[in-house]
Design a protein around this motif. Structure first.
Motif, PDB file in Angstrom:
ATOM      1  N   ASP A 261      -1.322  11.099   1.991  1.00 19.61           N
ATOM      2  CA  ASP A 261      -0.938  10.363   0.792  1.00 19.61           C
ATOM      3  C   ASP A 261       0.557  10.099   0.782  1.00 19.61           C
ATOM      4  O   ASP A 261       1.021   9.158   0.138  1.00 19.61           O
ATOM      5  CB  ASP A 261      -1.306  11.149  -0.470  1.00 19.61           C
ATOM      6  CG  ASP A 261      -2.804  11.291  -0.659  1.00 19.61           C
ATOM      7  OD1 ASP A 261      -3.528  10.300  -0.476  1.00 19.61           O
ATOM      8  OD2 ASP A 261      -3.257  12.419  -0.987  1.00 19.61           O
TER       9      ASP A 261
ATOM     10  N   LYS B 132       1.815   6.562  -0.936  1.00 18.00           N
ATOM     11  CA  LYS B 132       0.848   5.527  -1.273  1.00 18.00           C
ATOM     12  C   LYS B 132       1.026   5.076  -2.720  1.00 18.00           C
ATOM     13  O   LYS B 132       1.210   5.897  -3.617  1.00 18.00           O
ATOM     14  CB  LYS B 132      -0.579   6.045  -1.068  1.00 18.00           C
ATOM     15  CG  LYS B 132      -0.993   6.184   0.389  1.00 18.00           C
ATOM     16  CD  LYS B 132      -2.438   6.644   0.504  1.00 18.00           C
ATOM     17  CE  LYS B 132      -2.883   6.693   1.969  1.00 18.00           C
ATOM     18  NZ  LYS B 132      -4.271   7.202   2.105  1.00 18.00           N
TER      19      LYS B 132
ATOM     20  N   ASP C 188       0.834  -1.199   0.000  1.00 16.07           N
ATOM     21  CA  ASP C 188       0.000   0.000   0.000  1.00 16.07           C
ATOM     22  C   ASP C 188       0.872   1.253   0.000  1.00 16.07           C
ATOM     23  O   ASP C 188       0.505   2.284  -0.552  1.00 16.07           O
ATOM     24  CB  ASP C 188      -0.888   0.030   1.254  1.00 16.07           C
ATOM     25  CG  ASP C 188      -1.727  -1.221   1.398  1.00 16.07           C
ATOM     26  OD1 ASP C 188      -2.641  -1.403   0.585  1.00 16.07           O
ATOM     27  OD2 ASP C 188      -1.455  -2.011   2.325  1.00 16.07           O
ATOM     28  N   ILE C 189       2.043   1.135   0.647  1.00 19.01           N
ATOM     29  CA  ILE C 189       2.977   2.247   0.815  1.00 19.01           C
ATOM     30  C   ILE C 189       4.312   1.860   0.190  1.00 19.01           C
ATOM     31  O   ILE C 189       4.756   0.720   0.328  1.00 19.01           O
ATOM     32  CB  ILE C 189       3.195   2.560   2.312  1.00 19.01           C
ATOM     33  CG1 ILE C 189       1.850   2.740   3.039  1.00 19.01           C
ATOM     34  CG2 ILE C 189       4.098   3.778   2.489  1.00 19.01           C
ATOM     35  CD1 ILE C 189       0.976   3.816   2.483  1.00 19.01           C
TER      36      ILE C 189
ATOM     37  N   PHE D  39       0.335   6.887   8.627  1.00 17.81           N
ATOM     38  CA  PHE D  39      -0.594   6.671   7.507  1.00 17.81           C
ATOM     39  C   PHE D  39      -1.942   6.184   8.017  1.00 17.81           C
ATOM     40  O   PHE D  39      -2.999   6.631   7.553  1.00 17.81           O
ATOM     41  CB  PHE D  39      -0.015   5.644   6.527  1.00 17.81           C
ATOM     42  CG  PHE D  39       0.886   6.221   5.466  1.00 17.81           C
ATOM     43  CD1 PHE D  39       0.366   6.991   4.428  1.00 17.81           C
ATOM     44  CD2 PHE D  39       2.250   5.988   5.487  1.00 17.81           C
ATOM     45  CE1 PHE D  39       1.185   7.523   3.446  1.00 17.81           C
ATOM     46  CE2 PHE D  39       3.085   6.517   4.500  1.00 17.81           C
ATOM     47  CZ  PHE D  39       2.551   7.287   3.479  1.00 17.81           C
TER      48      PHE D  39
END
Length: 252
Positions: free
Chosen positions: A114, A159, A84-85, A108
């Motif tokens: 973001d 992200k 996701d990151i 996050f």
């Protein structure tokens, strides 16, 4: 139970036999339980592959193949990343402690960010306890890029959905693609930014963009191109202030 954010860390390396082991160990020691580690090697010939082999159980994905430069290699890593990151940690860098990724993931989780960035320390290549520069990025405010600001790239996490929306690293730039990437994400597309005010990464001296006066000049020229290719106009002082702003890092 809420799913933990998965973090993908990409390490790009080429002939980093003297430094890569510390980089890998700093990733493998991270306490965040959902971590993907991707190593993109540019077909090293100096023993780097032996270090990678010794730590391969901690590496999720590996490719070793000649490429056309750092940013081509980062883009290879992005193609493999499923997190996701996304974060990028080069073969001369290492995380400041074993909870860095957990702290980043927590910010996050608790914010609408973001991207998240923190501070960076430059350290002696041999004695990593010796600090040579402190890059205290400070709190982001709108239009700070116009004042010569940028966050330290190794301490920058974003992200994956933002990359999918706004694009990978621009490989037409050989030195300043990280600057262009963050300029495009933050200044041009106004993604939501959060600052984590602590040292996240330590960088050993001798990086490609600051090895010589010639590279500094090339970097400045590419900074200009970064604005132009995004149809953005810097202020008359932006690209003069940017290198001058680094002077204060020696006195922090």
């Amino acid at each position: 139970m809420k799913r933990l954010l998965k973090v993908s860390i990409i390490t790009v390396c080429l002939n980093n036999v003297d430094t890569l082991e510390e980089t890998i160990k700093s990733v493998q020691s991270q306490t965040h339980p959902s971590l993907e580690y991707i190593v993109v090697d540019g077909a090293s010939t100096d023993g780097t592959l032996g270090i990678i082999e010794n730590h391969k159980k901690y590496i999720t994905k590996l490719i070793s193949k000649k490429d056309d430069g750092i940013y081509f290699a980062i883009n290879k890593g992005l193609e493999m990343a499923t997190g996701d990151i996304i974060g990028v940690l080069h073969g001369d860098d290492f995380y400041a402690d074993n909870k860095i990724i957990a702290k980043v993931a927590d910010v996050f989780e608790k914010s609408n960010a973001d991207c998240i960035y923190g501070d960076l320390q430059y350290v002696d290549r041999v004695n990593t306890n010796k600090i040579t520069r402190n890059w205290i990025a400070g709190q982001y405010k709108t239009d700070m890029f116009l004042k010569g600001w940028m966050p330290p790239h190794p301490a920058f996490f974003i992200k994956k959905e933002c990359i999918e929306k706004y694009g990978n690293y621009n490989t037409s730039l050989r030195i300043a693609s990280d600057y262009e990437f963050m300029l495009r994400m933050i200044h041009k597309n106004n993604i939501k930014v959060r600052y984590l005010p602590e040292v996240l990464v330590k960088m050993k001296t001798g990086g490609i963009s600051n090895r010589s006066l010639l590279n500094r000049i090339k970097n400045n020229l590419e900074d200009r191109k970064a604005w132009k290719i995004n149809n953005l106009r810097p202020s008359i002082f932006t690209l003069f202030i940017k290198p001058l702003s680094k002077i204060g890092q020696y006195f922090n």
